[in-house]
Every structure is written in C-alpha cells, then in structure tokens.
Design a protein around this motif. Structure first.
Motif, short mmCIF file in Angstrom:
data_model
loop_
_atom_site.label_atom_id
_atom_site.label_comp_id
_atom_site.label_asym_id
_atom_site.label_seq_id
_atom_site.Cartn_x
_atom_site.Cartn_y
_atom_site.Cartn_z
N GLN A 1 0.75 -1.15 -0.12
CA GLN A 1 0.03 0.10 0.21
C GLN A 1 0.83 1.09 0.08
OE1 GLN A 1 -3.45 0.22 2.62
NE2 GLN A 1 -3.28 -1.99 2.84
N VAL A 2 1.97 1.36 0.97
CA VAL A 2 2.77 2.46 0.97
C VAL A 2 3.50 2.69 -0.22
CG1 VAL A 2 5.01 3.43 1.72
CG2 VAL A 2 2.99 2.21 3.40
N PHE A 3 3.84 1.64 -0.84
CA PHE A 3 4.49 1.70 -2.42
C PHE A 3 3.59 2.31 -3.26
CE2 PHE A 3 5.78 0.07 -6.55
CZ PHE A 3 7.00 0.64 -6.75
N ASP A 4 2.76 1.94 -3.47
CA ASP A 4 1.58 2.07 -4.39
C ASP A 4 1.35 3.61 -4.24
OD1 ASP A 4 1.47 -0.25 -5.66
OD2 ASP A 4 -0.50 -1.06 -4.80
N LEU A 5 1.33 4.05 -2.97
CA LEU A 5 0.99 5.60 -2.49
C LEU A 5 2.09 6.46 -3.16
CD1 LEU A 5 -1.11 7.24 -1.39
CD2 LEU A 5 0.15 7.04 0.91
N VAL A 6 3.29 6.23 -2.93
CA VAL A 6 4.46 7.06 -3.31
C VAL A 6 5.31 6.79 -4.50
CG1 VAL A 6 4.45 7.70 -0.70
CG2 VAL A 6 6.14 5.90 -1.66
N LYS A 7 4.96 5.70 -5.04
CA LYS A 7 5.86 5.25 -6.13
C LYS A 7 6.00 6.33 -7.41
CE LYS A 7 2.29 2.94 -8.79
NZ LYS A 7 1.55 1.65 -9.14
N ASP A 8 5.11 6.99 -7.61
CA ASP A 8 5.27 8.02 -8.75
C ASP A 8 5.65 9.40 -8.33
OD1 ASP A 8 4.46 6.09 -10.52
OD2 ASP A 8 2.32 6.48 -10.29
N LEU B 1 9.07 8.83 2.83
CA LEU B 1 9.51 7.77 3.70
C LEU B 1 10.35 7.84 4.84
CD1 LEU B 1 9.76 4.88 1.12
CD2 LEU B 1 7.84 5.41 2.51
N LYS B 2 11.44 8.58 4.73
CA LYS B 2 12.20 9.05 5.88
C LYS B 2 11.79 9.77 7.07
CE LYS B 2 16.57 9.16 3.09
NZ LYS B 2 17.44 10.09 2.29
N VAL B 3 10.66 10.76 6.36
CA VAL B 3 10.05 11.43 7.48
C VAL B 3 9.04 10.67 8.17
CG1 VAL B 3 8.24 13.32 7.90
CG2 VAL B 3 10.15 13.71 6.20
N ALA B 4 8.48 9.72 7.53
CA ALA B 4 7.41 8.81 8.12
C ALA B 4 8.27 8.08 9.12
CB ALA B 4 6.75 7.97 7.18
N GLU B 5 9.30 7.38 8.78
CA GLU B 5 9.90 6.68 9.78
C GLU B 5 10.75 7.45 10.90
OE1 GLU B 5 13.80 3.77 9.49
OE2 GLU B 5 13.87 5.35 8.15
N SER B 6 10.94 8.56 10.67
CA SER B 6 11.29 9.56 11.87
C SER B 6 10.03 9.73 12.73
CB SER B 6 11.85 10.84 11.39
OG SER B 6 12.18 11.51 12.41
N GLU B 7 9.31 9.76 12.29
CA GLU B 7 7.83 10.33 13.17
C GLU B 7 7.42 9.01 13.80
OE1 GLU B 7 4.75 12.35 14.80
OE2 GLU B 7 6.27 12.90 13.80
N LEU B 8 7.75 7.77 13.06
CA LEU B 8 7.23 6.41 13.82
C LEU B 8 8.36 6.06 14.80
CD1 LEU B 8 6.33 4.23 10.50
CD2 LEU B 8 4.82 4.93 12.62
N LYS B 9 9.47 6.47 14.88
CA LYS B 9 10.27 6.37 15.96
C LYS B 9 10.19 7.35 17.11
CE LYS B 9 14.24 4.92 12.94
NZ LYS B 9 15.42 5.10 12.14
N TYR B 10 9.70 8.50 16.67
CA TYR B 10 9.12 9.38 17.75
C TYR B 10 7.84 8.93 18.55
CZ TYR B 10 7.27 13.55 19.90
OH TYR B 10 6.70 14.33 21.06
#
Length: 101
Positions: free
Chosen positions: A70-77, A85-94
């Motif tokens: 789902q994530v890939f389909d959302l951001v692939k283009d 993805l880096k921002v999302a990963e950072s937010e998830l760690k927070y």
C-alpha cells in the motif's frame, strides 16, 4: 510492488492448495484470490488475517507485506518518495519512543 501476492502464491503452492480452496476458506470467489496473487486487486485486512490462519504463518509477516504494498503504491510516482518515507520513519520512531515514556 506485489510483495503480498507473491508471498501468497508461494505459500499456497508450498501447502499444495488450489485457488478455490483458499477462496472458500476466506469466503471470496476464486478469481479474487487469483487477482490478489497477481497484484491486480488489493486484499482487505480481514482477508490478510484469514490467510495467515489458513497458511499457518505469522500474521504480522503478511500484514507487513500488505502495508508495504500500500505504501509503495501511494508514493511510487512521487519524486520525493524517499524523503516522504524518511519523514514517516522518523515520526514512527518518535511515536514509539513517546509511548514508552
């Protein structure tokens, strides 16, 4: 990507199950299971949970693949996909570190 579909096909083949057997278990038609395996349709979370049971695999593994698709389909283009993805990963760690406090 079709991480989940590829895994489902692999699991079904390893268990020696027919498409119609899997379809009957999750109460859908055979064509839907075939389309899920080929990545032409997206599974619902409930289907993924039921598939983990029929294949006797860790539900978390299949949910991870389902979400990755789902994530890939959302951001692939998007040109900024890696940044997103880096921002999302950072937010998830927070969020996880805040939850532990």
């Amino acid at each position: 990507m079709n991480y989940l579909g590829n895994k489902l096909r692999e699991l079904r083949a390893s268990k020696g199950l027919l498409l119609r057997q899997v379809a009957a278990y999750i109460e859908v038609d055979t064509a839907l299971v075939s389309k899920l395996e080929r990545g032409e349709r997206k599974a619902k979370r409930g289907h993924v949970e039921a598939l983990a049971k029929i294949f006797k695999v860790n539900e978390k593994e299949l949910i991870t693949l389902w979400l990755a698709d789902q994530v890939f389909d959302l951001v692939k283009d998007e040109e900024v996909a890696n940044d997103v993805l880096k921002v999302a990963e950072s937010e998830l760690k927070y969020v996880k570190s805040s939850a532990k406090e």
